[in-house]
Scaffold this motif. Structure first.
Motif, PDB file in Angstrom:
ATOM      1  N   TYR A   1      40.262  40.170  38.342  1.00  0.00           N
ATOM      2  CA  TYR A   1      39.894  38.754  38.277  1.00  0.00           C
ATOM      3  C   TYR A   1      40.733  37.979  39.287  1.00  0.00           C
ATOM      4  O   TYR A   1      40.238  37.091  39.983  1.00  0.00           O
ATOM      5  CB  TYR A   1      40.118  38.206  36.862  1.00  0.00           C
ATOM      6  CG  TYR A   1      39.437  36.880  36.603  1.00  0.00           C
ATOM      7  CD1 TYR A   1      38.119  36.834  36.169  1.00  0.00           C
ATOM      8  CD2 TYR A   1      40.101  35.676  36.813  1.00  0.00           C
ATOM      9  CE1 TYR A   1      37.476  35.627  35.942  1.00  0.00           C
ATOM     10  CE2 TYR A   1      39.473  34.459  36.583  1.00  0.00           C
ATOM     11  CZ  TYR A   1      38.159  34.447  36.143  1.00  0.00           C
ATOM     12  OH  TYR A   1      37.536  33.248  35.919  1.00  0.00           O
TER      13      TYR A   1
ATOM     14  N   ARG B   1      35.349  37.443  32.497  1.00  0.00           N
ATOM     15  CA  ARG B   1      36.764  37.808  32.427  1.00  0.00           C
ATOM     16  C   ARG B   1      37.063  38.540  31.124  1.00  0.00           C
ATOM     17  O   ARG B   1      36.684  38.082  30.043  1.00  0.00           O
ATOM     18  CB  ARG B   1      37.623  36.540  32.506  1.00  0.00           C
ATOM     19  CG  ARG B   1      39.105  36.815  32.479  1.00  0.00           C
ATOM     20  CD  ARG B   1      39.913  35.627  32.952  1.00  0.00           C
ATOM     21  NE  ARG B   1      39.912  34.556  31.975  1.00  0.00           N
ATOM     22  CZ  ARG B   1      41.035  33.950  31.534  1.00  0.00           C
ATOM     23  NH1 ARG B   1      42.201  34.331  32.007  1.00  0.00           N
ATOM     24  NH2 ARG B   1      40.963  32.978  30.666  1.00  0.00           N
TER      25      ARG B   1
ATOM     26  N   ASN C   1      34.941  29.204  35.969  1.00  0.00           N
ATOM     27  CA  ASN C   1      35.590  29.254  37.277  1.00  0.00           C
ATOM     28  C   ASN C   1      34.545  28.997  38.363  1.00  0.00           C
ATOM     29  O   ASN C   1      33.916  29.924  38.863  1.00  0.00           O
ATOM     30  CB  ASN C   1      36.235  30.629  37.439  1.00  0.00           C
ATOM     31  CG  ASN C   1      37.016  30.751  38.719  1.00  0.00           C
ATOM     32  OD1 ASN C   1      36.897  29.926  39.618  1.00  0.00           O
ATOM     33  ND2 ASN C   1      37.821  31.789  38.797  1.00  0.00           N
TER      34      ASN C   1
ATOM     35  N   GLU D   1      37.048  29.209  42.817  1.00  0.00           N
ATOM     36  CA  GLU D   1      37.341  30.489  43.467  1.00  0.00           C
ATOM     37  C   GLU D   1      36.146  31.439  43.431  1.00  0.00           C
ATOM     38  O   GLU D   1      35.945  32.225  44.344  1.00  0.00           O
ATOM     39  CB  GLU D   1      38.533  31.173  42.772  1.00  0.00           C
ATOM     40  CG  GLU D   1      39.892  30.662  43.195  1.00  0.00           C
ATOM     41  CD  GLU D   1      40.308  29.442  42.385  1.00  0.00           C
ATOM     42  OE1 GLU D   1      39.440  28.856  41.696  1.00  0.00           O
ATOM     43  OE2 GLU D   1      41.481  29.061  42.463  1.00  0.00           O
TER      44      GLU D   1
ATOM     45  N   ASN E   1      41.692  40.721  33.641  1.00  0.00           N
ATOM     46  CA  ASN E   1      42.389  39.461  33.894  1.00  0.00           C
ATOM     47  C   ASN E   1      43.515  39.604  34.901  1.00  0.00           C
ATOM     48  O   ASN E   1      43.796  38.692  35.650  1.00  0.00           O
ATOM     49  CB  ASN E   1      42.941  38.966  32.556  1.00  0.00           C
ATOM     50  CG  ASN E   1      43.617  37.628  32.674  1.00  0.00           C
ATOM     51  OD1 ASN E   1      43.137  36.761  33.398  1.00  0.00           O
ATOM     52  ND2 ASN E   1      44.711  37.460  31.986  1.00  0.00           N
TER      53      ASN E   1
ATOM     54  N   SER F   1      40.126  28.409  38.875  1.00  0.00           N
ATOM     55  CA  SER F   1      40.344  29.611  38.070  1.00  0.00           C
ATOM     56  C   SER F   1      41.193  29.314  36.840  1.00  0.00           C
ATOM     57  O   SER F   1      42.129  28.529  36.903  1.00  0.00           O
ATOM     58  CB  SER F   1      41.048  30.655  38.934  1.00  0.00           C
ATOM     59  OG  SER F   1      41.447  31.733  38.137  1.00  0.00           O
ATOM     60  N   PRO F   2      40.885  29.958  35.713  1.00  0.00           N
ATOM     61  CA  PRO F   2      41.739  29.784  34.528  1.00  0.00           C
ATOM     62  C   PRO F   2      43.178  30.240  34.796  1.00  0.00           C
ATOM     63  O   PRO F   2      44.096  29.804  34.106  1.00  0.00           O
ATOM     64  CB  PRO F   2      41.065  30.662  33.470  1.00  0.00           C
ATOM     65  CG  PRO F   2      40.129  31.543  34.200  1.00  0.00           C
ATOM     66  CD  PRO F   2      39.742  30.819  35.441  1.00  0.00           C
ATOM     67  N   ARG F   3      43.332  31.102  35.802  1.00  0.00           N
ATOM     68  CA  ARG F   3      44.687  31.538  36.131  1.00  0.00           C
ATOM     69  C   ARG F   3      45.501  30.366  36.666  1.00  0.00           C
ATOM     70  O   ARG F   3      46.721  30.411  36.701  1.00  0.00           O
ATOM     71  CB  ARG F   3      44.648  32.660  37.161  1.00  0.00           C
ATOM     72  CG  ARG F   3      43.982  33.917  36.623  1.00  0.00           C
ATOM     73  CD  ARG F   3      43.803  34.924  37.723  1.00  0.00           C
ATOM     74  NE  ARG F   3      45.075  35.295  38.309  1.00  0.00           N
ATOM     75  CZ  ARG F   3      45.870  36.224  37.808  1.00  0.00           C
ATOM     76  NH1 ARG F   3      45.507  36.882  36.747  1.00  0.00           N
ATOM     77  NH2 ARG F   3      47.009  36.494  38.381  1.00  0.00           N
TER      78      ARG F   3
ATOM     79  N   GLU G   1      44.315  26.923  33.181  1.00  0.00           N
ATOM     80  CA  GLU G   1      43.980  27.125  31.773  1.00  0.00           C
ATOM     81  C   GLU G   1      45.069  26.522  30.876  1.00  0.00           C
ATOM     82  O   GLU G   1      44.786  25.809  29.915  1.00  0.00           O
ATOM     83  CB  GLU G   1      43.809  28.614  31.460  1.00  0.00           C
ATOM     84  CG  GLU G   1      43.222  28.868  30.088  1.00  0.00           C
ATOM     85  CD  GLU G   1      42.895  30.337  29.885  1.00  0.00           C
ATOM     86  OE1 GLU G   1      41.731  30.633  29.566  1.00  0.00           O
ATOM     87  OE2 GLU G   1      43.783  31.187  30.072  1.00  0.00           O
TER      88      GLU G   1
ATOM     89  N   ALA H   1      39.361  38.624  42.632  1.00  0.00           N
ATOM     90  CA  ALA H   1      38.178  37.786  42.880  1.00  0.00           C
ATOM     91  C   ALA H   1      38.612  36.373  43.262  1.00  0.00           C
ATOM     92  O   ALA H   1      38.027  35.746  44.153  1.00  0.00           O
ATOM     93  CB  ALA H   1      37.301  37.755  41.636  1.00  0.00           C
ATOM     94  N   ASP H   2      39.663  35.886  42.597  1.00  0.00           N
ATOM     95  CA  ASP H   2      40.190  34.569  42.946  1.00  0.00           C
ATOM     96  C   ASP H   2      40.714  34.571  44.385  1.00  0.00           C
ATOM     97  O   ASP H   2      40.534  33.610  45.132  1.00  0.00           O
ATOM     98  CB  ASP H   2      41.334  34.182  41.999  1.00  0.00           C
ATOM     99  CG  ASP H   2      40.819  33.650  40.663  1.00  0.00           C
ATOM    100  OD1 ASP H   2      39.587  33.506  40.532  1.00  0.00           O
ATOM    101  OD2 ASP H   2      41.645  33.388  39.772  1.00  0.00           O
ATOM    102  N   LEU H   3      41.340  35.663  44.753  1.00  0.00           N
ATOM    103  CA  LEU H   3      41.889  35.748  46.107  1.00  0.00           C
ATOM    104  C   LEU H   3      40.762  35.762  47.143  1.00  0.00           C
ATOM    105  O   LEU H   3      40.872  35.129  48.198  1.00  0.00           O
ATOM    106  CB  LEU H   3      42.755  37.001  46.247  1.00  0.00           C
ATOM    107  CG  LEU H   3      43.481  37.150  47.577  1.00  0.00           C
ATOM    108  CD1 LEU H   3      44.487  36.015  47.772  1.00  0.00           C
ATOM    109  CD2 LEU H   3      44.207  38.488  47.646  1.00  0.00           C
ATOM    110  N   ALA H   4      39.675  36.473  46.803  1.00  0.00           N
ATOM    111  CA  ALA H   4      38.514  36.464  47.703  1.00  0.00           C
ATOM    112  C   ALA H   4      38.047  35.031  47.898  1.00  0.00           C
ATOM    113  O   ALA H   4      37.690  34.610  49.007  1.00  0.00           O
ATOM    114  CB  ALA H   4      37.394  37.331  47.132  1.00  0.00           C
ATOM    115  N   GLY H   5      38.077  34.241  46.803  1.00  0.00           N
ATOM    116  CA  GLY H   5      37.705  32.835  46.896  1.00  0.00           C
ATOM    117  C   GLY H   5      38.680  32.048  47.755  1.00  0.00           C
ATOM    118  O   GLY H   5      38.277  31.284  48.630  1.00  0.00           O
ATOM    119  N   ASN H   6      39.960  32.260  47.514  1.00  0.00           N
ATOM    120  CA  ASN H   6      40.971  31.569  48.312  1.00  0.00           C
ATOM    121  C   ASN H   6      40.781  31.829  49.797  1.00  0.00           C
ATOM    122  O   ASN H   6      40.990  30.956  50.626  1.00  0.00           O
ATOM    123  CB  ASN H   6      42.376  32.040  47.907  1.00  0.00           C
ATOM    124  CG  ASN H   6      42.830  31.406  46.605  1.00  0.00           C
ATOM    125  OD1 ASN H   6      42.453  30.291  46.293  1.00  0.00           O
ATOM    126  ND2 ASN H   6      43.610  32.136  45.842  1.00  0.00           N
TER     127      ASN H   6
END
Lengths: 144, 664
Positions: free
Chosen positions: A20, A41, B96, B99, A16, B70-72, B75, A23-28
């Motif tokens: 994770y 997750r 998710n 992202e 988390n 994202s849950p970040r 959530e 991975a979110d940053l890769a998406g951003n």
């Protein structure tokens, strides 16, 4: 032609706090990687029970990758050290059972490493795809 | 069976651009447990949240899946929404699909397919979700600061300032720490005593602060908000509350040949002593290893001269038990031993000294009353060689020194060199260095002044050998920039010894279950974002126990630690994270595997009686997780051989269900 159409199924366990978020940053940053990678997750890479990996292979996954914080950076201090040792054991056993080492991987991806996450997934998916479908551990009772 | 509602968010075109949201909500409608499925432009908006609340009420939903960002990100938002709708906030799962789907996959069919699978995994997980309630525990509104140096003093003052009682435990007879031994402080050259001693007096006079000097922490039990600490007050053979610190006993004591540790053994003190004039508490202490009365009952002079009657030869060590809500570790540092560095002849010649000894030599309250004189013959030295990085940055010599940079040596060596040249312009000063590191406000300017204004000879290169010859010290060194061998006849050699954590830190870390790095520095909860907290909840770090630090950094970290403590003590109750481990007592066999891997010491064992079918009782040892201490990493769940340990919120069954959903 047959090979080109084959899409591997890859399960990625991401911690988390680092991977994770990576991975979110890769998406951003809109960094592409194959859609074959499905992320689950977990609070920490050390939450990944070897049973989960066996289950994934049993149910037809072609590759499993576990991503965690870099050694020394674990949110929970030492979780990724457990992961490193446990997975070294598990992967060598899986290799012995005929699940090639290329199908399993532990990678450290920090929350700042979106590019590394995408690159890792691209590389991993490519290696797994090159091996073709994994049938060694598939439970015959489960239809794919 | 759950009644699950699925809410697919468009996120404007962020998701809807590459994922067919209608297809996703339609596909998820047929998943087990799902009774309602819809999609909307912005689920996180007020209208979207109202839609969720409406649906919960209309369809009697027991669980919610939101396919969104994202849950970040949201959530917490959707958990609040669930709560507003009357559901347990932990009955929400997020898929998710932004992202990790729509933003990384350009192709609509592929994106849609993956979004459906991620949604299915979330539905599978919610099916196994259980309502969770965070545990609460009360907070003891008192803090403990271990170590009474500048770090501990500042932390204690700041906590007391906010109105909370603080206890300082210091193992020496006085607070003040290393800073009390220093002469001047870089880069402003304030005198250390002038800025430290008023703070020490503040501590003594603050009604909220108690000082346990000459004391140690011997046991710590409990957890954040509720620590039970045992403090051992060593017998000082002087009644603290009666002693006035007049010093008559010190004067009359016949045993005057005890090496004075405050001056690093460069002069002597008496068996009954007050470490230095401004000591706090200003109370005499009898050294039991030196006092004739305590050793063989022959003397008793101090008791006779003490007008207050404070001397008590029969005093015993005292154990005090106290409750605390937070613990601050401020155990500080020590210079490393020079015993292994034979090449510098530290043990052969009295004129090879460490930088801390140099501080005492130049301190007006030191053994030479501030005159820079050679320890061997009391003559004024004309050539002084400073050697930097003695034991620091020792890659090749890890068995002798430390691999890290001790950080403060460059600056204090520049200060020593500058002050020497300032007071004694007839002295030649050489500084041998690997690199000069001056990152800090006005630090580089300070170093350059030493070189340019004061004419200190800085030489890049290491000293290879120091050989005492007659009354000189032959220093052999290399000058790397001109590639020459240098031979200097020095009168005094000063070694900038590496600093290491105090020896008391390791056993203390074990008591606190706080983690340490390989160098025995305490590790912080996060190197960037939580630099003053230990990973162990309720334990905070202040000063050089966490890593080498100069005084400004120490003071700012001390203040930061205090603010974290105040934030904790200001709460009446602590709300925990409910996603923590729990052990199934029927399956647990008390094997201790979980306890061994727990980084927080959250697992204990208790003997529990079980009633058997034949009406006998069986006592078994079972693991119990302390909900206030567990952080929910899950290491124990994997270590458990019997599968008794599981993690709320990330249960094995839930993760298995996700794996199954993905691999279908």
């Amino acid at each position: 032609m047959q090979m080109n159409e084959y899409k591997p199924l890859i399960v990625a366990f991401c911690c988390n706090w680092c991977s994770y978020a990576g991975a979110d940053l890769a998406g951003n940053n809109r960094l592409n990687y194959p859609a074959d990678v499905k992320i689950i997750r977990v609070p920490c890479s050390c939450r990944v029970n070897p049973m989960f990996i066996l289950r994934a292979f049993q149910r037809g996954a072609d590759g499993v990758i576990i991503c965690g914080c870099h050694p020394g950076d674990c949110h929970y201090t030492s979780g990724n050290y457990y992961t490193r040792r446990r997975m070294a054991m598990l992967f060598s056993m899986l290799d012995y059972l005929g699940i090639e080492k290329e199908r399993t991987r532990v990678e450290w991806v920090s929350a700042a490493e979106g590019a590394k996450f995408a690159a890792t997934m691209n590389d991993f998916a490519e290696k797994v795809a090159a091996l073709g479908e994994n049938k060694r551990l598939e439970d015959l009772r489960c239809k794919r | 069976m759950q009644r699950i509602g699925v809410f697919v968010c468009w996120c404007g075109s962020n998701i809807a651009g590459t994922v067919d949201v209608q297809a996703v909500s339609d596909a998820l409608k047929n998943e087990p447990g799902v009774v309602f499925s819809t999609n909307y432009q912005y689920m996180c908006s007020q209208a979207g949240q109202d839609m969720i609340i409406q649906a919960v009420k209309e369809h009697n939903l027991t669980g919610i899946v939101v396919c969104s960002c994202s849950p970040r990100m949201h959530e917490a938002t959707f958990r609040r929404t669930a709560q507003a709708a009357g559901l347990n906030p932990y009955m929400v799962e997020i898929a998710n699909i932004r992202e990790q789907c729509s933003w990384v996959h350009k192709d609509i069919p592929i994106g849609t397919e993956k979004a459906i699978i991620l949604g299915k995994a979330a539905v599978a997980k919610v099916n196994l979700n259980t309502p969770l309630t965070p545990g609460e525990s009360p907070v003891t509104k008192r803090a403990l600061v271990i170590g009474g140096g500048i770090a501990g003093i500042q932390t204690a003052l700041d906590i007391a300032d906010a109105g909370f009682p603080v206890d300082i435990v210091e193992k020496k007879p006085t607070i003040g720490g290393k800073m009390a031994q220093l002469d001047k402080t870089f880069p402003t050259l304030d005198c250390a005593a002038c800025i430290l001693t008023p703070k020490m007096v503040d501590v003594a006079q603050n009604g909220k602060i108690r000082i346990f000097s000459y004391s140690e922490v011997t046991d710590v039990k409990g957890f954040v908000g509720n620590f039970d600490v045992t403090i051992k007050k060593n017998a000082r053979y002087v009644k603290e509350d009666i002693c006035t610190g007049c010093g008559a006993c010190v004067e009359k004591c016949p045993m005057k040949k005890v090496p004075n540790e405050f001056n690093l053994g460069m002069d002597n003190r008496s068996a009954i002593y007050i470490p230095f004039a401004q000591a706090v508490p200003k109370v005499a202490t009898i050294d039991p290893n030196a006092c004739n009365m305590l050793k063989n009952g022959k003397c008793g002079l101090c008791a006779r001269v003490c007008a207050a009657g404070a001397i008590d030869y029969t005093q015993k060590d005292e154990y005090i038990e106290e409750k605390y809500g937070a613990i601050v570790v401020a155990t500080g540092f020590n210079p490393i031993s020079m015993d292994k560095f034979d090449e510098f002849a530290y043990n052969q010649s009295k004129d090879v000294i460490t930088s801390l000894e140099f501080e005492r030599l130049t301190n007006a309250a030191g053994p030479t009353a501030g005159k820079l004189l050679r320890p061997s013959d009391g003559k004024h030295p004309h050539t002084i060689v400073f050697v930097q990085c003695v034991g620091s940055r020792c890659d090749a010599c890890a068995e002798k020194g430390k691999e890290y940079c001790s950080k403060i040596c460059c600056m204090y060596t520049a200060k020593h060199a500058m002050l020497t040249r300032d007071k004694y312009p007839d002295t030649d000063v050489y500084v041998f260095y690997i690199d000069v590191r001056t990152p800090g406000k006005n630090f580089d300017e300070f170093y350059r002044r030493a070189v340019e204004e004061y004419g200190v000879h800085y030489v890049k290169g290491m000293v290879g050998k120091v050989v005492p010859e007659g009354d000189k010290l032959k220093v052999q060194a290399s000058d790397l920039l001109s590639n020459k061998q240098l031979h200097i006849d020095a009168d005094l050699v000063v070694l900038a010894a590496a600093i290491e954590p105090d020896k008391s830190a390791r056993p203390l870390a074990t008591m606190l279950t706080a983690s340490m790095d390989t160098n025995d520095f305490f590790t912080e909860a996060h190197p960037k974002l939580r630099p003053v907290e230990s990973p162990t909840a309720g334990v905070f770090l202040s000063g050089a126990c966490q890593g080498p630090k100069d005084i400004p950094e120490t003071v700012s970290q001390a203040g930061a630690a205090a603010s974290k403590v105040i934030g904790l003590l200001a709460k009446d109750k602590l709300t925990g994270n409910p996603c923590i481990a729990h052990s199934n007592e029927l399956m647990c066999n008390g094997c201790s595997s979980c306890e061994r891997v727990c980084p927080y010491g959250a697992i204990t064992y208790e003997d529990k009686e079980f009633r058997m079918p034949d009406r006998t009782t069986l006592v078994r040892r079972i693991a119990v997780v302390n909900p206030a201490v567990c952080q929910g990493c899950g290491a124990c769940t994997v270590a458990c051989p019997s599968g008794a340990m599981d993690l709320h919120g990330f249960a094995s069954g839930q993760i298995m269900a996700e794996v199954d959903a993905i691999c279908k």
